[in-house]
Design a protein around this motif. Structure first.
Motif, PDB file in Angstrom:
ATOM      1  N   VAL A 242       0.834  -1.201   0.000  1.00  0.00           N
ATOM      2  CA  VAL A 242       0.000   0.000   0.000  1.00  0.00           C
ATOM      3  C   VAL A 242       0.870   1.254   0.000  1.00  0.00           C
ATOM      4  N   VAL A 243       1.907   1.290   0.844  1.00  0.00           N
ATOM      5  CA  VAL A 243       2.798   2.453   0.914  1.00  0.00           C
ATOM      6  C   VAL A 243       3.455   2.698  -0.438  1.00  0.00           C
ATOM      7  N   ASP A 244       3.948   1.635  -1.061  1.00  0.00           N
ATOM      8  CA  ASP A 244       4.635   1.784  -2.357  1.00  0.00           C
ATOM      9  C   ASP A 244       3.684   2.277  -3.435  1.00  0.00           C
ATOM     10  N   ARG A 245       2.482   1.751  -3.456  1.00  0.00           N
ATOM     11  CA  ARG A 245       1.523   2.162  -4.489  1.00  0.00           C
ATOM     12  C   ARG A 245       1.080   3.613  -4.278  1.00  0.00           C
ATOM     13  N   LEU A 246       0.877   3.993  -3.017  1.00  0.00           N
ATOM     14  CA  LEU A 246       0.522   5.381  -2.753  1.00  0.00           C
ATOM     15  C   LEU A 246       1.661   6.320  -3.132  1.00  0.00           C
ATOM     16  N   ALA A 247       2.892   5.921  -2.828  1.00  0.00           N
ATOM     17  CA  ALA A 247       4.048   6.770  -3.127  1.00  0.00           C
ATOM     18  C   ALA A 247       4.192   7.031  -4.626  1.00  0.00           C
ATOM     19  N   SER A 248       3.702   6.118  -5.448  1.00  0.00           N
ATOM     20  CA  SER A 248       3.820   6.286  -6.898  1.00  0.00           C
ATOM     21  C   SER A 248       2.746   7.204  -7.478  1.00  0.00           C
ATOM     22  N   MET A 249       1.761   7.594  -6.676  1.00  0.00           N
ATOM     23  CA  MET A 249       0.722   8.508  -7.163  1.00  0.00           C
ATOM     24  C   MET A 249       1.287   9.914  -7.311  1.00  0.00           C
ATOM     25  N   ARG A 250       0.831  10.627  -8.328  1.00  0.00           N
ATOM     26  CA  ARG A 250       1.335  11.979  -8.562  1.00  0.00           C
ATOM     27  C   ARG A 250       0.712  12.985  -7.603  1.00  0.00           C
ATOM     28  N   TRP A 251      -0.570  12.781  -7.244  1.00  0.00           N
ATOM     29  CA  TRP A 251      -1.239  13.716  -6.345  1.00  0.00           C
ATOM     30  C   TRP A 251      -1.031  13.291  -4.895  1.00  0.00           C
ATOM     31  N   GLU A 252      -0.279  14.058  -4.139  1.00  0.00           N
ATOM     32  CA  GLU A 252      -0.099  13.864  -2.703  1.00  0.00           C
ATOM     33  C   GLU A 252       0.437  12.471  -2.359  1.00  0.00           C
ATOM     34  N   GLY A 253       1.144  11.850  -3.292  1.00  0.00           N
ATOM     35  CA  GLY A 253       1.609  10.492  -3.062  1.00  0.00           C
ATOM     36  C   GLY A 253       2.505  10.363  -1.841  1.00  0.00           C
ATOM     37  N   ALA A 254       3.437  11.299  -1.669  1.00  0.00           N
ATOM     38  CA  ALA A 254       4.395  11.196  -0.574  1.00  0.00           C
ATOM     39  C   ALA A 254       3.696  11.281   0.780  1.00  0.00           C
ATOM     40  N   ARG A 255       2.786  12.237   0.927  1.00  0.00           N
ATOM     41  CA  ARG A 255       2.124  12.396   2.225  1.00  0.00           C
ATOM     42  C   ARG A 255       1.129  11.264   2.503  1.00  0.00           C
ATOM     43  N   LEU A 256       0.448  10.805   1.481  1.00  0.00           N
ATOM     44  CA  LEU A 256      -0.456   9.684   1.669  1.00  0.00           C
ATOM     45  C   LEU A 256       0.311   8.416   2.035  1.00  0.00           C
ATOM     46  N   ALA A 257       1.450   8.194   1.389  1.00  0.00           N
ATOM     47  CA  ALA A 257       2.268   7.020   1.685  1.00  0.00           C
ATOM     48  C   ALA A 257       2.797   7.063   3.115  1.00  0.00           C
ATOM     49  N   GLU A 258       3.239   8.241   3.555  1.00  0.00           N
ATOM     50  CA  GLU A 258       3.747   8.366   4.925  1.00  0.00           C
ATOM     51  C   GLU A 258       2.627   8.135   5.932  1.00  0.00           C
ATOM     52  N   ALA A 259       1.426   8.599   5.624  1.00  0.00           N
ATOM     53  CA  ALA A 259       0.290   8.358   6.519  1.00  0.00           C
ATOM     54  C   ALA A 259       0.002   6.868   6.640  1.00  0.00           C
TER      55      ALA A 259
END
Length: 369
Positions: A242-259
């Motif tokens: 889940v973290v890796d897939r969120l991190a690859s998103m262009r919109w807010e990927g980094a913050r969503l992945a960290e959450a």
């Protein structure tokens, strides 16, 4: 005295316990968690399920706890708004309707508070063995001493232990829907004000909604998946996915992945429906997701749990505790309702069910049989 063990202290189990206690039964609820479970997504109480809540005397309290969205935005993968609505949201449907959206943890808390004075709760324990004879069911627990009950009800969710012990492995009954859903909380780093954001990016989708007076977020992230993937069965590997897939998103990927990486309430599971030829075996029966999970994609899991609990309590009381007659009536009344609500997932794959179908499904049963 007619004693009933209910495995599962979420929503269906305590609501059943309430109905049984009012009808002269002696229910005991066993729950693996150390207390009422926190976390989880917003859930919907729709149609006839609202009548169940009203008959419990909880409708006004539930309405006070409801989410209060003003609308939603739909974003493209770069975060640009491509559509918006102030009439409905994907999570709750029409904003001007009678249906109620509430955080799952709030509903769990309310039904527990409503029942704890006259229902026995065994938190931090679980069923490990069922031995039935002509007089009842001997139940072994992971921690507490063995006890005998007249009846046993499995209200312990998609991965029900009672179902496995009484009917066999989950694989016999689970119909996987080709995706996983993750839900977790975070601070409101997007500064959303009673407004939801939804984004579809390839084979992934994300919904973000503010809760708790806009101080927190509930984030729902879905992605296509293969249930045979072993990494998706290991909790640590699942969170990394889940973290890796969120991190690859262009919109807010980094913050969503960290959450997702740090959330203490992180949840992720395969989307599946449970389909069984019968929900009962001997003195054991199943309730809610344990017997007929429609999956969160239907938006009707909570309503099925509430209605099923009411109908089962009514059938047991009407049959004067004769479980054979009661369980047969329970299935006869509930199966058409379950079928319509499970069909909401398959009617429009990849999107919400038509409003007319939801209206028909949510009211397709009478509480008075």
């Amino acid at each position: 005295m007619r004693t009933v063990l209910i495995s599962g202290g979420g929503i269906a189990g305590p609501v059943l316990a309430h109905g049984l206690r009012r009808r002269g039964f002696v229910p005991t609820v066993v729950e693996r968690a150390p207390g009422p479970r926190p976390g989880g997504q917003a859930v919907d109480i729709r149609g006839v399920a609202l009548d169940v809540v009203e008959r419990m005397g909880l409708l006004e309290r539930v309405r006070r706890e409801r989410t209060r969205m003003r609308g939603m935005s739909i974003l493209d993968p770069d975060g640009r708004e491509i559509d918006r609505s102030t009439e409905a949201t994907f999570s709750s449907g029409r904003l001007d309707g009678d249906d109620v959206e509430v955080l799952r943890e709030d509903l769990v808390r309310l039904v527990h508070e409503h029942t704890r004075e006259d229902v026995e709760y065994l938190f931090g324990d679980s069923v490990t063995r069922l031995d039935e004879d002509a007089n009842g069911v001997r139940v072994d627990f992971a921690h507490g001493p063995s006890r005998a009950f007249d009846l046993v009800v499995g209200a312990d969710g998609l991965h029900s232990t009672v179902r496995r012990l009484a009917f066999g492995p989950e694989e016999r009954f689970a119909e996987y829907l080709g995706s996983h859903l993750s839900v977790f909380g975070a601070d409101n780093f997007l500064a959303l004000d009673d407004w939801q954001m939804w984004l579809l990016d390839g084979d992934t989708g994300c919904g973000v909604m503010p809760v708790r007076g806009n101080t927190e977020l509930r984030i729902a992230f879905g992605f296509r998946s293969d249930p045979r993937d072993r990494d998706l069965r290991d909790p640590d590997a699942l969170r990394r996915t889940v973290v890796d897939r969120l991190a690859s998103m262009r919109w807010e990927g980094a913050r969503l992945a960290e959450a997702a990486r740090t959330a203490p309430d992180f949840y992720c599971d395969a989307m599946a429906q449970i389909r069984m030829d019968t929900w009962s075996r001997g003195r054991v029966t199943l309730l809610g997701d344990a017997g007929y999970c429609p999956s969160p994609l239907s938006g009707q899991g909570t309503s099925l749990a509430l209605v099923g609990a009411h109908v089962l309590a009514d059938c047991l009381a009407g049959a004067d505790g004769d479980h054979r007659t009661a369980y047969a009536r329970y299935e006869r009344r509930m199966r058409p309702f379950v079928a319509l609500n499970q069909a909401l997932v398959t009617e429009n794959p990849g999107g919400p069910a038509p409003e007319a179908s939801v209206e028909r499904a949510k009211n397709a049963i009478s509480l008075d049989g």
